[in-house]
Structure formats: C-alpha cells, structure tokens
Design an enzyme around this catalytic site. Structure first.
Site, short mmCIF file in Angstrom:
data_model
loop_
_atom_site.label_atom_id
_atom_site.label_comp_id
_atom_site.label_asym_id
_atom_site.label_seq_id
_atom_site.Cartn_x
_atom_site.Cartn_y
_atom_site.Cartn_z
N HIS A 52 6.52 1.71 6.39
CA HIS A 52 5.49 2.43 7.14
C HIS A 52 5.91 3.89 7.32
O HIS A 52 7.07 4.24 7.14
CB HIS A 52 5.33 1.85 8.54
CG HIS A 52 5.00 0.40 8.60
ND1 HIS A 52 3.73 -0.06 8.79
CD2 HIS A 52 5.79 -0.71 8.53
CE1 HIS A 52 3.73 -1.38 8.84
NE2 HIS A 52 4.97 -1.80 8.68
N GLU A 86 9.73 1.47 9.78
CA GLU A 86 9.01 2.74 9.95
C GLU A 86 9.91 3.90 9.57
O GLU A 86 11.09 3.91 9.92
CB GLU A 86 8.60 2.92 11.42
CG GLU A 86 7.62 1.91 11.94
CD GLU A 86 6.17 2.27 11.65
OE1 GLU A 86 5.91 3.33 11.02
OE2 GLU A 86 5.29 1.49 12.06
N HIS A 89 2.64 -0.05 3.77
CA HIS A 89 1.60 -0.54 4.67
C HIS A 89 0.23 -0.45 3.99
O HIS A 89 -0.60 -1.34 4.13
CB HIS A 89 1.64 0.26 5.97
CG HIS A 89 0.96 -0.39 7.11
ND1 HIS A 89 0.78 0.24 8.31
CD2 HIS A 89 0.40 -1.62 7.27
CE1 HIS A 89 0.16 -0.57 9.15
NE2 HIS A 89 -0.09 -1.70 8.56
N ASP A 146 -0.23 4.70 5.01
CA ASP A 146 1.20 4.98 5.01
C ASP A 146 1.99 4.03 4.11
O ASP A 146 1.53 2.93 3.85
CB ASP A 146 1.75 4.96 6.45
CG ASP A 146 1.52 3.64 7.17
OD1 ASP A 146 0.37 3.16 7.20
OD2 ASP A 146 2.49 3.08 7.71
#
Length: 186
Positions: A36, A118, A157, A167
């Site tokens: 992400h 992330e 993602h 993303d």
C-alpha cells in the site's frame, strides 16, 4: 531482520499496537503480501497521523481531510516510513484491516490471508530507496517465517481492489523491488 513466529513481530520494527485487528479465520496463515501507499494529510510525510489512524482514530478537527477519515477503523501490519523506519501495528499471524473489499486470484477477503505493508508515500512521488531496501528485507523475513508466501505472491492494493484503490501507484518501482529480492535470493 527476523520475524518471531511465536509473537508475529518483526525484530527491527517499533511495535505500536492497533486495536483494529482480529484473529484470522481458523487454519489460515499469510500467503500474500499486499503493498500500500499512505500519507496523512495527503502528500505530507512524517508526523503522528498514520499512527493515530491505525491505533486509536484520528482527530477529524486536526486537518480538513481528516473529516473523511472520522470513525474509520483500519490498520496495517507494517508501515515503512520515508527514511526506512519500520513501525508494526498488528502481529503478522493476526488479521489487520488493510485491504477492505478485495479479491486476489478469485479469493475474496484478502485480509484473511494477507500481510499488509504500507509505504509512506503517494501514487505520484517516487518512493525513497531506503523504503525499497527495508521492504525487501521485510519480505525476506516474512517468507522465512511463513513459507506459504511464495515469490510471486506480491500485489498492490490497486491489484486486489481495482477501481476502488490506486496505491501504491505508478510511482512504485516494482522492477526495483524484484531486483532487490532477487539479490537476496527471494
């Protein structure tokens, strides 16, 4: 870098526990890594906002954009900041709430069987080299701890939630990540 299978924690990461997680369905262990991108507020780096979002909710009055996040209950297993610093929110053997409505190779509910990582960044700005280095090291550690995560089982993602998410975006250099993993024989 190493993942402790007993605790599900990455030894190199600061652990900031998130309440936004639960147990995976019985018998499921991670076999997919979802990458992400996040910045809060959008396009701004550093600061406490990602931690706030993933741990206890974000103050909707702190920035106009945060009003769109009020009441949102999300998390990720791991965040890699711009300088490469890793922060872990959810042990890898538990289910983080990172993917939302999602499908990977015909399997729905990707949170059930994936690890969410992330990267602090945006779809349009290049990610930092330190992030790629730390991401590759984290993936290698995860694959050692969970052999079910095969080399080809990496997705963005946007790949698992097309039309809903974008993303890590076109700025993410998949070739660079694969090169770093190949150098580490993973």
């Amino acid at each position: 870098m190493r993942v402790d299978p007993a605790t599900g924690l990455l030894d190199a990461a600061r652990f900031q526990p998130s309440p936004h997680c639960d147990d995976r369905p019985a018998g499921l262990i991670p076999d997919l890594i979802v990458i992400h991108g996040i910045s809060l507020p959008p396009g701004e780096f550093g600061g406490p906002w990602i931690d706030a979002l993933f741990t206890h909710g974000i103050d909707p009055t702190a920035h106009p954009y945060f009003q769109t996040l009020a009441g949102l209950r999300v998390s990720a297993h791991l965040l890699i900041r711009r300088d490469g610093t890793p922060v872990q929110y959810v042990p890898f053997h538990r289910r983080a709430w990172h993917a939302g409505e999602s499908v990977y190779q015909g399997r729905c509910r990707c949170n059930d069987f994936s690890v969410g990582i992330e990267l602090e960044g945006t779809d349009q700005l290049p990610y930092d080299d330190r992030q790629y280095t730390r991401l590759a090291a984290a993936i290698v550690a995860l694959r050692r701890a969970y052999p079910t995560i095969l080399p080809e089982r990496l997705a963005g993602h946007a790949d698992i939630a097309p039309g809903r998410k974008t993303d890590p975006g076109p700025a993410f250099d998949w070739a660079k990540l694969h090169r770093l993993l190949k150098e580490r024989n993973h």
